[in-house]
Motif scaffolding. Structure first.
Motif, PDB file in Angstrom:
ATOM      1  N   ARG A 530     -23.805   4.289 -15.151  1.00 32.25           N
ATOM      2  CA  ARG A 530     -25.328   4.262 -14.675  1.00 32.25           C
ATOM      3  C   ARG A 530     -25.690   2.512 -14.453  1.00 32.25           C
ATOM      4  N   PRO A 531     -26.857   2.655 -13.819  1.00 30.20           N
ATOM      5  CA  PRO A 531     -27.387   1.184 -13.625  1.00 30.20           C
ATOM      6  C   PRO A 531     -27.623   0.461 -14.890  1.00 30.20           C
ATOM      7  N   ASN A 532     -27.227  -0.795 -14.886  1.00 24.75           N
ATOM      8  CA  ASN A 532     -27.386  -1.709 -15.669  1.00 24.75           C
ATOM      9  C   ASN A 532     -26.027  -1.523 -16.947  1.00 24.75           C
ATOM     10  N   GLU A 533     -25.251  -0.806 -16.811  1.00 25.23           N
ATOM     11  CA  GLU A 533     -24.128  -0.497 -17.464  1.00 25.23           C
ATOM     12  C   GLU A 533     -22.882  -1.323 -17.140  1.00 25.23           C
ATOM     13  N   LYS A 534     -22.003  -1.843 -17.722  1.00 20.98           N
ATOM     14  CA  LYS A 534     -20.980  -2.455 -17.183  1.00 20.98           C
ATOM     15  C   LYS A 534     -19.366  -1.865 -17.592  1.00 20.98           C
ATOM     16  N   VAL A 535     -18.737  -2.205 -16.997  1.00 19.95           N
ATOM     17  CA  VAL A 535     -17.199  -1.663 -17.046  1.00 19.95           C
ATOM     18  C   VAL A 535     -16.248  -2.906 -17.463  1.00 19.95           C
ATOM     19  N   MET A 536     -15.471  -2.884 -18.683  1.00 19.17           N
ATOM     20  CA  MET A 536     -14.718  -3.717 -19.157  1.00 19.17           C
ATOM     21  C   MET A 536     -13.408  -3.583 -18.171  1.00 19.17           C
ATOM     22  N   ASN A 537     -13.014  -4.675 -17.986  1.00 19.16           N
ATOM     23  CA  ASN A 537     -11.755  -4.840 -17.047  1.00 19.16           C
ATOM     24  C   ASN A 537     -11.096  -6.035 -17.089  1.00 19.16           C
ATOM     25  N   ASP A 538      -9.703  -5.972 -16.662  1.00 20.10           N
ATOM     26  CA  ASP A 538      -8.967  -7.185 -16.599  1.00 20.10           C
ATOM     27  C   ASP A 538      -9.038  -8.178 -15.563  1.00 20.10           C
ATOM     28  N   ARG A 539      -9.180  -9.484 -15.729  1.00 23.26           N
ATOM     29  CA  ARG A 539      -9.722 -10.382 -14.706  1.00 23.26           C
ATOM     30  C   ARG A 539      -8.780 -10.432 -13.657  1.00 23.26           C
ATOM     31  N   TYR A 540      -7.695 -10.312 -13.746  1.00 23.46           N
ATOM     32  CA  TYR A 540      -6.595 -10.525 -12.781  1.00 23.46           C
ATOM     33  C   TYR A 540      -5.873  -9.431 -11.992  1.00 23.46           C
ATOM     34  N   ASP A 541      -6.373  -7.970 -12.654  1.00 26.11           N
ATOM     35  CA  ASP A 541      -6.013  -7.119 -11.636  1.00 26.11           C
ATOM     36  C   ASP A 541      -7.179  -6.698 -10.583  1.00 26.11           C
ATOM     37  N   GLY A 542      -6.848  -5.698  -9.788  1.00 28.12           N
ATOM     38  CA  GLY A 542      -7.783  -5.396  -8.711  1.00 28.12           C
ATOM     39  C   GLY A 542      -9.214  -4.588  -9.020  1.00 28.12           C
ATOM     40  N   SER A 543      -9.600  -4.562 -10.479  1.00 26.19           N
ATOM     41  CA  SER A 543     -10.555  -3.882 -10.814  1.00 26.19           C
ATOM     42  C   SER A 543     -11.958  -4.959 -10.484  1.00 26.19           C
ATOM     43  N   GLN A 608      -0.246 -11.649 -15.963  1.00 30.97           N
ATOM     44  CA  GLN A 608       0.041 -10.433 -16.704  1.00 30.97           C
ATOM     45  C   GLN A 608      -1.239  -9.989 -17.406  1.00 30.97           C
ATOM     46  N   ARG A 609      -1.126  -8.819 -18.156  1.00 35.08           N
ATOM     47  CA  ARG A 609      -2.167  -8.117 -18.760  1.00 35.08           C
ATOM     48  C   ARG A 609      -2.786  -9.053 -19.507  1.00 35.08           C
ATOM     49  N   ALA A 610      -4.516  -9.357 -19.437  1.00 35.03           N
ATOM     50  CA  ALA A 610      -5.214  -9.872 -20.355  1.00 35.03           C
ATOM     51  C   ALA A 610      -4.778  -9.789 -21.956  1.00 35.03           C
ATOM     52  N   HIS A 611      -4.933 -10.760 -22.601  1.00 39.45           N
ATOM     53  CA  HIS A 611      -4.434 -10.571 -24.174  1.00 39.45           C
ATOM     54  C   HIS A 611      -5.489  -9.598 -24.896  1.00 39.45           C
ATOM     55  N   GLY A 612      -6.428  -9.297 -24.435  1.00 38.04           N
ATOM     56  CA  GLY A 612      -7.563  -8.341 -25.079  1.00 38.04           C
ATOM     57  C   GLY A 612      -7.158  -7.085 -24.699  1.00 38.04           C
ATOM     58  N   LEU A 613      -6.350  -6.946 -23.941  1.00 42.09           N
ATOM     59  CA  LEU A 613      -6.197  -5.201 -23.242  1.00 42.09           C
ATOM     60  C   LEU A 613      -4.830  -4.718 -23.613  1.00 42.09           C
ATOM     61  N   ARG A 614      -4.162  -5.728 -24.360  1.00 47.09           N
ATOM     62  CA  ARG A 614      -2.658  -5.353 -24.362  1.00 47.09           C
ATOM     63  C   ARG A 614      -2.363  -4.332 -25.385  1.00 47.09           C
ATOM     64  N   HIS A 615      -3.298  -4.012 -26.383  1.00 46.57           N
ATOM     65  CA  HIS A 615      -3.218  -3.052 -27.630  1.00 46.57           C
ATOM     66  C   HIS A 615      -4.284  -2.082 -27.464  1.00 46.57           C
ATOM     67  N   LEU A 616      -4.579  -1.548 -26.553  1.00 45.52           N
ATOM     68  CA  LEU A 616      -5.989  -0.641 -26.409  1.00 45.52           C
ATOM     69  C   LEU A 616      -5.771   0.446 -27.498  1.00 45.52           C
ATOM     70  N   ASP A 617      -4.311   0.709 -27.814  1.00 44.54           N
ATOM     71  CA  ASP A 617      -4.287   2.087 -29.081  1.00 44.54           C
ATOM     72  C   ASP A 617      -4.976   1.510 -30.244  1.00 44.54           C
ATOM     73  N   ARG A 618      -5.337   0.271 -30.411  1.00 41.96           N
ATOM     74  CA  ARG A 618      -5.906  -0.185 -31.678  1.00 41.96           C
ATOM     75  C   ARG A 618      -7.217   0.338 -31.634  1.00 41.96           C
ATOM     76  N   VAL A 619      -7.855   0.504 -30.537  1.00 39.12           N
ATOM     77  CA  VAL A 619      -9.212   0.919 -30.260  1.00 39.12           C
ATOM     78  C   VAL A 619      -9.404   2.535 -30.383  1.00 39.12           C
ATOM     79  N   ARG A 620      -9.839   2.727 -31.455  1.00 37.04           N
ATOM     80  CA  ARG A 620     -10.132   4.352 -31.902  1.00 37.04           C
ATOM     81  C   ARG A 620     -11.014   5.040 -31.013  1.00 37.04           C
ATOM     82  N   GLU A 621     -11.990   4.588 -30.431  1.00 33.30           N
ATOM     83  CA  GLU A 621     -13.104   5.115 -29.625  1.00 33.30           C
ATOM     84  C   GLU A 621     -13.020   4.963 -28.118  1.00 33.30           C
ATOM     85  N   LEU A 622     -11.833   4.604 -27.822  1.00 37.12           N
ATOM     86  CA  LEU A 622     -11.693   4.856 -26.242  1.00 37.12           C
ATOM     87  C   LEU A 622     -11.198   6.156 -25.814  1.00 37.12           C
TER      88      LEU A 622
END
Length: 643
Positions: A530-543, A608-622
């Protein structure tokens, strides 16, 4: 979207780009008193000047930028230019004129421009998948997101188009004339941003052909030489095509090509001393500044040898012409003060760039003389006419001074190629990012005149031989130059179309930065974010492309992480600590991040994958809501931050 729909949009975007680039410039140029070849040659630059000058101004006045604002601004400036000419009537001092071509000469020139424009556009289309493929290199998402942002918001300010990546710091200064024009095309056609950008690129050969022709016509160069020159220019891989996979560097390329139009106007002002032409010159300077400031530096270095030639020939006019140019320079500075202020601030923050050395001195010189820059083999059928033209160099007369600019940039190219570790070399080449290949393009562009002259001299020699045969005397000219053209076409295998298209295609297509599946995933965001919402993404992939493609705002809207702000930087490094780190949760709430997208492709193979996106299994609510082989989209469902 079907294939037929894609090509329909390509045609529509192409026509809209022609209308939005040449239309305003023709109206404004007519208002300043330009006619004929000078008008068509300078129209694109004047059109970009309207956008670059009035986009920020109308935004400051609270008027959103769009096609109607662009048209209205054009009419206002054209009326002001016309009134200025009326008030100044009687004070103009016409002193010189261009070549007086016969009807046949104009037909030859038109044929040369038409062939070069169509051939160059087809080469670009071949390299970009019929103008439909997505550019995969560094600058592309920044330009694409900027165009979409201006189109969506009407914000034509100097800093607005940087809001997709530098939203935390209030945007970033960037010349936006190119993006303002493209935004009007996007709004008119509704074509995908990639098609809008590629269709504008396909017009580069036409801009080049007209700018070259207009300048050479002013220097009384033969129409045949003009036509051969533009054909050589669109056949060389370094003049246009090499810049289109790097970035693509479209604003730089447009400004470099249209620097020739600025030189044409400067010479016309000195020859004719008309107030309307002077006004066009001032606007042309503004146009180059707001397209890409390096274009104005390029124009000045192209112009300096021409001025030297004029003043050596007639020394007494030196000081008066310096005064005329100084007056135009002051007027340009006054009009561009807000832009110059932002430019100086931005330049002070930008670090110098030092590229690796590539060639020893002798090899750098040899690469220029043999047109061997990017492939194993030289473009020999451009090099041979160049050598012939150098042998017959004196026959170019006053036009020889145009080649002084080529000599300047050739020296800079050789220095950066062979001695780029030097602090002095870095300082001298900084306006062009110390980039050997940009400097190479600027050196080779005027050399096209020498090669074109070589083809004309060859045709003249053949015609002289044919005239000795009584039966062929009357048709000698037509036969000789038809043979030269056909030989050039056949020997270059259609203006080196395969080599040139391959140079572009190197970074266009299905990856590596954005694959077709990743593109589809980003399109899916349109239906969920929706408008005003943002999407977290990796800075160096094509997103980073997601805003241009779907309108969804990414946390990282470009590959650059310079001065993006604290919250985006924190999330890039620590997002996968969301459950344990209150700072991360606070940043997510602050930025209103509701989704996460990860892709396989990266802009560089060293990323390489951003440090903060390498262990997404840690985030329970994804929770994954979309998945294909190359991309996954997650929804963040955590009551603690309001979902």
């Amino acid at each position: 979207m079907s294939l037929n729909d894609s090509y329909g949009l390509v045609i529509l975007a192409g026509l809209a780009n022609i209308l939005m680039i040449w239309g305003p410039g023709l109206i404004l140029g007519h208002g300043t008193g330009l006619r004929g070849w000078p008008l068509t040659a300078t129209a694109p630059l004047l059109g970009y000047a309207v956008a670059g000058l009035c986009g920020p101004l109308t935004t400051w006045l609270g008027i959103p930028w769009g096609a109607w604002t662009y048209c209205g601004s054009t009419l206002v400036l054209a009326v002001l230019a016309y009134l200025l000419r009326r008030l100044w009537r009687g004070r103009d001092e016409p002193l010189g004129s261009a070549a007086r071509w016969q009807r046949r000469d104009h037909r030859i020139a038109i044929a040369g421009v038409a062939i070069a424009s169509v051939a160059g556009a087809l080469i670009i289309a071949l390299g970009t998948g019929g103008l439909t493929h997505l550019p995969q290199d560094w600058d592309a998402p920044f330009h694409a997101n900027g165009i979409r942002y201006i189109a969506d918001t009407g914000d034509g300010s100097f800093t607005g188009m940087g809001m997709i990546n530098w939203y935390e710091t209030g945007g970033t200064f960037y010349p936006n004339a190119y993006h303002l024009v493209a935004a009007t095309v996007y709004n008119i056609t509704g074509a995908p941003i990639t098609i809008v950008m590629n269709a504008q690129m396909a017009l580069l050969p036409a801009m080049l052909a007209l700018a070259l022709l207009g300048l050479l016509h002013r220097f009384r160069v033969r129409a045949l030489t003009c036509s051969f020159t533009v054909l050589v220019a669109v056949s060389s891989v370094s003049v246009i095509y090499d810049q289109l996979w790097r970035g693509p560097l479209t604003p730089f390329e447009i400004a470099s090509i249209l620097s020739l139009a600025f030189v044409l106007l400067a010479v016309m002002v000195l020859d004719e001393r008309r107030i309307g032409t002077g006004a066009a010159l001032v606007l042309a300077a503004v146009g180059l500044l707001t397209l890409q400031p390096s274009g104005l530096f390029t124009a000045v270095l192209y112009l300096l040898p021409i001025l030297l030639g004029r003043w050596l020939k007639i020394p007494r006019r030196t000081w008066r012409e310096l005064g005329i140019l100084a007056t135009a320079g002051v007027a340009s500075i006054v009009i561009s003060l807000p832009f110059i202020s932002g430019l100086l601030s931005s330049a002070s923050e930008a670090p110098g760039i030092t590229w690796d050395k590539h060639f020893p001195f002798s090899q750098s010189v040899g690469s220029l003389l043999t047109y061997q820059f990017l492939s194993e083999h030289p473009q020999i059928w451009l090099a041979i006419p160049l050598w012939i033209g150098l042998i017959r160099f004196k026959n170019l007369r006053d036009a020889r001074w145009i080649l002084g600019g080529s000599l300047i940039f050739a020296c800079l190219f050789i220095l950066t190629m062979s001695y780029n570790g030097s602090t002095l070399v870095v300082a001298l080449s900084r306006p062009w990012w110390n980039d050997q290949y940009r400097l190479l393009a600027l050196a080779v562009l005027p050399l096209s005149l020498v090669a074109g002259h070589g083809l004309t001299e060859t045709g003249t020699a053949i015609a002289a031989l044919l005239r000795k045969v009584n039966a062929l005397r009357r048709a000698a000219f037509a036969i000789a130059f038809s043979v030269v053209f056909l030989a050039f076409f056949v020997l270059t295998k259609g203006f080196y179309h395969s080599v040139n298209a391959a140079a572009i295609a190197f970074r266009y297509g299905n990856g590596p930065t954005v694959s077709n599946l990743e593109y589809q995933a980003m399109e899916h965001l349109r239906s969920v974010v929706r408008p005003n919402e943002k999407v977290m993404n990796d800075r160096y992939d094509g997103s980073a492309w997601m805003y241009a493609i779907s309108g969804a705002h990414p946390v990282a809207g470009h590959f650059s992480d310079n001065q993006v702000g604290a919250a985006p930087s924190l999330l890039m490094d620590h997002f996968d600590e969301y459950d344990a780190d209150a700072r991360v949760r606070s940043a997510v709430r602050q930025l209103n991040v509701k989704y996460l997208m990860v892709e396989k492709g990266f802009v560089r193979n060293t990323n390489q994958r951003a440090h903060g996106l390498r262990h997404l299994d840690r985030v329970r609510e994804l929770h994954p809501i979309y998945h294909n082989r190359d991309a996954t989209i997650y929804r963040i469902e955590d009551g603690r931050h309001g979902t």
